[in-house]
Design an enzyme around this catalytic site. Structure first.
Site, PDB file in Angstrom:
ATOM      1  N   ALA A 133      44.579  34.931  44.655  1.00 30.85           N
ATOM      2  CA  ALA A 133      43.307  34.218  44.564  1.00 30.85           C
ATOM      3  C   ALA A 133      42.640  34.615  43.253  1.00 30.85           C
ATOM      4  O   ALA A 133      43.011  35.624  42.647  1.00 30.85           O
ATOM      5  CB  ALA A 133      42.429  34.616  45.747  1.00 30.85           C
ATOM      6  N   GLY A 168      47.243  35.857  47.564  1.00 28.94           N
ATOM      7  CA  GLY A 168      47.218  34.434  47.893  1.00 28.94           C
ATOM      8  C   GLY A 168      48.443  33.700  47.350  1.00 28.94           C
ATOM      9  O   GLY A 168      48.836  32.658  47.888  1.00 28.94           O
ATOM     10  N   GLU A 191      51.014  34.312  49.899  1.00 29.62           N
ATOM     11  CA  GLU A 191      50.619  33.521  51.073  1.00 29.62           C
ATOM     12  C   GLU A 191      50.988  32.049  50.863  1.00 29.62           C
ATOM     13  O   GLU A 191      51.466  31.381  51.780  1.00 29.62           O
ATOM     14  CB  GLU A 191      49.109  33.670  51.338  1.00 29.62           C
ATOM     15  CG  GLU A 191      48.756  35.067  51.852  1.00 29.62           C
ATOM     16  CD  GLU A 191      47.260  35.281  51.968  1.00 29.62           C
ATOM     17  OE1 GLU A 191      46.575  35.161  50.942  1.00 29.62           O
ATOM     18  OE2 GLU A 191      46.780  35.563  53.080  1.00 29.62           O
ATOM     19  N   GLU A 236      46.041  42.951  48.423  1.00 22.35           N
ATOM     20  CA  GLU A 236      44.600  42.784  48.691  1.00 22.35           C
ATOM     21  C   GLU A 236      43.922  44.105  49.028  1.00 22.35           C
ATOM     22  O   GLU A 236      42.758  44.330  48.681  1.00 22.35           O
ATOM     23  CB  GLU A 236      44.390  41.792  49.845  1.00 22.35           C
ATOM     24  CG  GLU A 236      44.618  40.333  49.479  1.00 22.35           C
ATOM     25  CD  GLU A 236      46.062  39.871  49.592  1.00 22.35           C
ATOM     26  OE1 GLU A 236      46.968  40.735  49.670  1.00 22.35           O
ATOM     27  OE2 GLU A 236      46.303  38.647  49.593  1.00 22.35           O
TER      28      GLU A 236
HETATM   29  C1  3H9 Z   1      43.851  37.452  47.186  1.00 21.65           C
HETATM   30  O1  3H9 Z   1      44.770  36.827  46.792  1.00 21.65           O
HETATM   31  C2  3H9 Z   1      43.098  37.141  48.446  1.00 21.65           C
HETATM   32  C3  3H9 Z   1      43.811  36.194  49.365  1.00 21.65           C
HETATM   33  O2  3H9 Z   1      44.602  36.878  50.292  1.00 21.65           O
HETATM   34  C4  3H9 Z   1      42.852  35.393  50.221  1.00 21.65           C
HETATM   35  C5  3H9 Z   1      41.949  34.421  49.591  1.00 21.65           C
HETATM   36  C6  3H9 Z   1      41.172  33.577  50.592  1.00 21.65           C
HETATM   37  N1  3H9 Z   1      42.158  36.694  39.491  1.00 21.65           N
HETATM   38  O3  3H9 Z   1      46.545  42.573  34.652  1.00 21.65           O
HETATM   39  P1  3H9 Z   1      46.675  41.795  33.400  1.00 21.65           P
HETATM   40  C7  3H9 Z   1      43.396  38.354  34.802  1.00 21.65           C
HETATM   41  S1  3H9 Z   1      43.244  38.777  46.317  1.00 21.65           S
HETATM   42  C8  3H9 Z   1      41.492  36.580  38.336  1.00 21.65           C
HETATM   43  O4  3H9 Z   1      46.152  42.381  32.155  1.00 21.65           O
HETATM   44  P2  3H9 Z   1      49.533  42.035  33.521  1.00 21.65           P
HETATM   45  C9  3H9 Z   1      43.056  39.753  34.307  1.00 21.65           C
HETATM   46  O5  3H9 Z   1      41.716  40.067  34.566  1.00 21.65           O
HETATM   47  C10 3H9 Z   1      44.199  38.796  44.829  1.00 21.65           C
HETATM   48  N2  3H9 Z   1      41.947  37.090  37.174  1.00 21.65           N
HETATM   49  O6  3H9 Z   1      48.184  41.312  33.145  1.00 21.65           O
HETATM   50  C11 3H9 Z   1      43.368  39.628  32.831  1.00 21.65           C
HETATM   51  O7  3H9 Z   1      42.289  38.967  32.229  1.00 21.65           O
HETATM   52  P3  3H9 Z   1      41.843  39.304  30.731  1.00 21.65           P
HETATM   53  C12 3H9 Z   1      45.540  39.373  45.040  1.00 21.65           C
HETATM   54  C13 3H9 Z   1      43.102  37.744  37.191  1.00 21.65           C
HETATM   55  O8  3H9 Z   1      50.589  41.174  32.995  1.00 21.65           O
HETATM   56  C14 3H9 Z   1      44.558  38.673  32.803  1.00 21.65           C
HETATM   57  O9  3H9 Z   1      44.529  37.973  34.047  1.00 21.65           O
HETATM   58  N3  3H9 Z   1      46.218  39.506  43.772  1.00 21.65           N
HETATM   59  C15 3H9 Z   1      43.836  37.909  38.361  1.00 21.65           C
HETATM   60  O10 3H9 Z   1      49.482  43.478  33.141  1.00 21.65           O
HETATM   61  C16 3H9 Z   1      45.888  39.375  32.671  1.00 21.65           C
HETATM   62  O11 3H9 Z   1      45.970  40.373  33.679  1.00 21.65           O
HETATM   63  C17 3H9 Z   1      46.093  40.592  43.027  1.00 21.65           C
HETATM   64  O12 3H9 Z   1      45.418  41.526  43.373  1.00 21.65           O
HETATM   65  C18 3H9 Z   1      43.324  37.357  39.549  1.00 21.65           C
HETATM   66  N4  3H9 Z   1      43.985  37.441  40.713  1.00 21.65           N
HETATM   67  O13 3H9 Z   1      49.577  42.031  35.115  1.00 21.65           O
HETATM   68  C19 3H9 Z   1      46.863  40.591  41.728  1.00 21.65           C
HETATM   69  N5  3H9 Z   1      44.949  38.620  38.073  1.00 21.65           N
HETATM   70  O14 3H9 Z   1      42.989  38.914  29.872  1.00 21.65           O
HETATM   71  C20 3H9 Z   1      45.982  41.062  40.610  1.00 21.65           C
HETATM   72  C21 3H9 Z   1      44.895  38.873  36.761  1.00 21.65           C
HETATM   73  O15 3H9 Z   1      40.618  38.499  30.541  1.00 21.65           O
HETATM   74  N6  3H9 Z   1      46.633  40.999  39.313  1.00 21.65           N
HETATM   75  N7  3H9 Z   1      43.792  38.355  36.215  1.00 21.65           N
HETATM   76  O16 3H9 Z   1      41.571  40.789  30.712  1.00 21.65           O
HETATM   77  C22 3H9 Z   1      47.560  41.883  38.912  1.00 21.65           C
HETATM   78  O17 3H9 Z   1      47.990  42.756  39.639  1.00 21.65           O
HETATM   79  C23 3H9 Z   1      48.055  41.768  37.497  1.00 21.65           C
HETATM   80  O18 3H9 Z   1      47.096  41.033  36.770  1.00 21.65           O
HETATM   81  C24 3H9 Z   1      49.424  41.068  37.329  1.00 21.65           C
HETATM   82  C25 3H9 Z   1      49.704  40.831  35.813  1.00 21.65           C
HETATM   83  C26 3H9 Z   1      50.515  41.975  37.905  1.00 21.65           C
HETATM   84  C27 3H9 Z   1      49.444  39.739  38.003  1.00 21.65           C
END
Ligand code: 3H9
Length: 691
Positions: free
Chosen positions: A62, A101, A104, A124
């Site tokens: 998400a 998400g 999911e 999450e």
């Molecule tokens: C969820 O899904 C809830 C659901 O169950 C239910 C909903 C109803 N959203 O980390 P990076 C941005 S909860 C917004 O440097 P990497 C990040 O801020 C979510 N932004 O890259 C950054 O921005 P900026 C569950 C996001 O290659 C840019 O993307 N998912 C999100 O080292 C690059 O990110 C997670 O918790 C996001 N979800 O790593 C996954 N994700 O360039 C969270 C990233 O402006 N994300 N951004 O600084 C991660 O773990 C890592 O970002 C990922 C990539 C492994 C994907």
């Protein structure tokens, strides 16, 4: 269809592609686009649908930046309900990371194929949440209750191989993902397999012993210090086993919404963005050229130097340790080997990996051998003259363009840079002990440090799996400068009537990894005393009296078996010591300090508010770029509880006006010089009380 989600029919197969760089997060336009695209697929003649993503990854979750704001339609569970209800097989084609998400969404599809390098997870919990779009219900149906709990409570992703074995995906794609997904779709069409809806699968529970979920609750509560999200995940998975799908989904939704409003999730979400923001330096553009760093040298093979060397070896970068003589060098390299072998015994590394890492660490006693390295990090004793001497030598031998870094925790980096003919190449890289484990790296920007040097070090930090935060030069930089007031008040509380166990207990309950006095014992009370003695004309302060007397009593901390506490020689368990208590009361008496009792809340205020105040001062002076940077320093370097978002976020949650007013009260009732409210804190407080 939309800029975010495309839809096309390739013969009788529909292809829906998400395009929302950088991580294809499920922002509102993506959710709306998916809803429209699946509606269009439903209206078309297609006999199967492939859901794929462009760019480097499948949907990574998400959009976290939308959390805490008013919900925007369509709601993800609604969209995924539409996906699952499709009458033709829907195949998720996964590459990169399918997280939260994103996973999911993949589970709402009927079939899943992933490239072998992909990672799948439900992280999450790391944001203080639970999978809130059906994940707590789908995962146990696909991979079983135990594996689903593991995935959700650890928050750690698994690789495609493990996901295939567990039943989370159906196939690992060999070669091109879209081609493999198309072959799969064709097979499903031809075999007449039809949709396979995850919600219609049964949850296997017959093998679970009685009281299984209560057992998990108890076990997890111990490990997660009573944080709410893991417990609510268990509730939801239990409901998958005991309720019908619709009721269980309703429960998941309620629990998710409650967690979303929790202060713990607010703190963890703040930390997620603060960590990423901290890696950026505002006045250095993103595309600033980077100097290549393919070889590193570390001066000093003590605990710190060895830990730094291991951090580089772990990232596959060869590193040379330099010591004054072969004995010290052998000892240092031996410590690195010992650390690796201990990790191997715990199953973290194989014997081959240990040899690979050790093969990357070499030693020398000659500065001449550093002529070709790209980066040198000085990690010698905290004595400015020794450091100047090292930098003069480095200036003579290192090639032009080599980055010369100091691991100093306190010294003036500009003075160190000034002894070289190339201050623009000098930067601070302040690691935290044990350097191979602790994630924080304070990157110290000197007056003359070149932009490309800073950009290189910030990027390199990520490569060696550290979290970098930039600090300008001041005594102690961000972290250690703030620590002064924190330690001062912890020790003043002793003189005012609290015991070491009370102070540490309150701080641990607050969530600190260790209490301040236990940390002082671990670091060595003599080290603190020597550091104070090294500061010319440092005025006497009563807060140091107890620690100084402990040193005089030979109680240097854990290493001598006693400090603020006694330590069990076998288990190293802390034991309260009446001898210390007596000494503290006698000292308080001599100083004429009135005795009183403290609640945990008062202890927390006294110890944490100086952090907030000094943090505000650092921001005002421009030493730290942003409040979030300070939070990251404290979470990754000093054991501050992540779910409280760091000291500055914690202060903003309480209200800076309340913090300011309490600090002003302490100024009146305690020691005026110690409790000077920072100008910025006052400004923030006035802003808040005018709102
Ligand atoms: C969820 O899904 C809830 C659901 O169950 C239910 C909903 C109803 N959203 O980390 P990076 C941005 S909860 C917004 O440097 P990497 C990040 O801020 C979510 N932004 O890259 C950054 O921005 P900026 C569950 C996001 O290659 C840019 O993307 N998912 C999100 O080292 C690059 O990110 C997670 O918790 C996001 N979800 O790593 C996954 N994700 O360039 C969270 C990233 O402006 N994300 N951004 O600084 C991660 O773990 C890592 O970002 C990922 C990539 C492994 C994907």
């Amino acid at each position: 269809m939309s800029d975010y989600v495309s839809f096309e029919c390739r013969g009788d197969i529909a292809v829906i592609a998400v395009n929302n760089p950088p991580v294809n997060a499920l922002s509102q336009p993506v959710r709306a686009g998916l809803q429209d695209a699946f509606a269009a697929a439903g209206d078309s003649q297609c006999r199967a649908v492939i859901l794929t993503c462009s760019g480097g990854t499948f949907i990574a979750g998400a959009d976290i930046s939308e959390f805490g704001k008013p919900p925007a339609d369509p709601w993800l569970p609604e969209v995924l309900g539409r996906v699952e209800s499709m009458d033709v097989p829907v195949i998720a084609a996964i590459h990169g990371t399918a997280l939260g998400g994103g996973l999911e969404t993949a589970m709402a599809c009927h079939y899943r194929i992933a490239v072998s390098s992909s990672k799948l997870g439900l992280p999450e919990v790391l944001l203080g949440l639970l999978p809130g779009a059906g994940g707590t219900q789908w995962a146990p149906r696909l991979i079983g209750v135990e594996a689903a709990l593991d995935l959700m409570i650890s928050g750690q992703p698994i690789g495609a191989g493990a996901a295939l074995k567990a039943g989370l995906i159906d196939r690992v794609a060999e070669g091109n993902l879209m081609e493999a997904a198309t072959v799969y779709a064709r097979e499903l069409i031809e075999s007449g397999a039809g949709p396979r809806r995850t919600s219609e699968l049964a949850v296997a529970t017959a093998h679970l012993p009685d009281g299984f979920f209560d057992g998990v609750r108890e076990q997890v509560a111990k490990k997660t210090k009573g944080l709410p999200a893991p417990q609510k995940i268990i509730d939801c998975v239990e409901s998958a086993a005991t309720m019908d799908f619709e009721s269980a989904i309703e429960l998941e939704r309620q629990r998710f919404t409650k967690l979303m409003m929790s202060p713990e999730s607010a703190g963890l979400r703040h930390m997620f963005f603060a960590e990423r923001q901290a890696a950026k330096i505002d006045d250095i553009p993103q595309g600033t050229p980077i100097r290549p760093v393919n070889s590193v040298a570390v001066i000093g093979a003590g605990t710190m130097g060895g830990g730094i060397a291991m951090s580089f070896a772990n990232a596959g970068i060869p590193v040379t340790l330099l010591e004054l003589d072969n004995g010290a060098l052998d000892r240092g390299i031996g410590i690195c080997r010992g650390n690796y072998e201990r990790s191997a015994k715990k199953g973290r590394y194989t014997a081959d990996q240990v040899e690979y890492f050790m093969g990357l660490i070499s030693g020398t006693t000659s500065y001449g051998d550093l002529a070709g390295v790209d980066l040198v990090i000085e990690a010698v004793f905290e004595n400015p003259d020794i450091k100047y001497d090292v930098f003069r030598k480095l200036d003579q031998v290192c090639k032009p363009g080599a980055i010369l870094a100091s691991n100093t925790s306190y010294q003036d980096l500009d003075a160190i840079a000034a002894v070289t003919s190339r201050p623009e190449d000098v930067v601070g890289m302040h690691f935290f002990s044990p350097a191979n484990i602790m994630k924080l790296l304070e990157v110290v920007r000197g007056e003359k440090t070149a932009d490309d040097v800073l950009a290189t070090v910030m990027k390199l930090a990520r490569k060696i799996r550290k979290v970098p935060v930039m600090s300008r030069v001041c005594y102690g930089f961000i972290g250690n400068r703030m620590l002064d007031g924190y330690m001062r008040e912890a020790q003043m509380l002793l003189l005012e009537g609290a015991t070491p166990a009370q102070v540490d207990g309150a701080m641990q309950k607050f969530g600190m990894a260790m209490g301040p006095l236990a940390v002082a014992d671990l670091a060595g009370l003599d080290i603190g005393m020597k550091a104070r003695q090294a500061i010319p004309d440092l005025p006497d302060h009563p807060s140091t009296h107890v620690a100084d007397q402990l040193v005089e009593m030979g109680r240097l901390g854990q290493k001598s078996g006693a400090g603020f506490y006694r330590y069990d020689p076998e288990t190293r368990q802390r034991i309260e010591d009446s001898q210390v208590e007596t000494m503290i009361r006698a000292e308080a008496d001599a100083l004429g300090i009135e005795q009183k009792s403290f609640s945990d809340g008062e202890i927390v205020e006294r110890v944490i508010y100086p952090l907030i105040n000094e943090g505000a001062q650092l921001l005002d002076e421009g030493i730290a770029q942003r409040p979030g940077d300070i939070d990251i320093v404290y979470i990754y370097g000093y054991g501050f509880p992540a779910h409280r978002g760091g000291p500055m976020f914690y202060g903003s949650m309480i209200g800076m006006d309340k913090v300011y007013s309490r600090i002003s009260e302490f100024r009146e009732t305690l020691r005026a010089d110690d409790w000077n409210p920072a100008r910025l804190l006052k400004t923030l407080a006035e802003g808040e009380s005018n709102e």
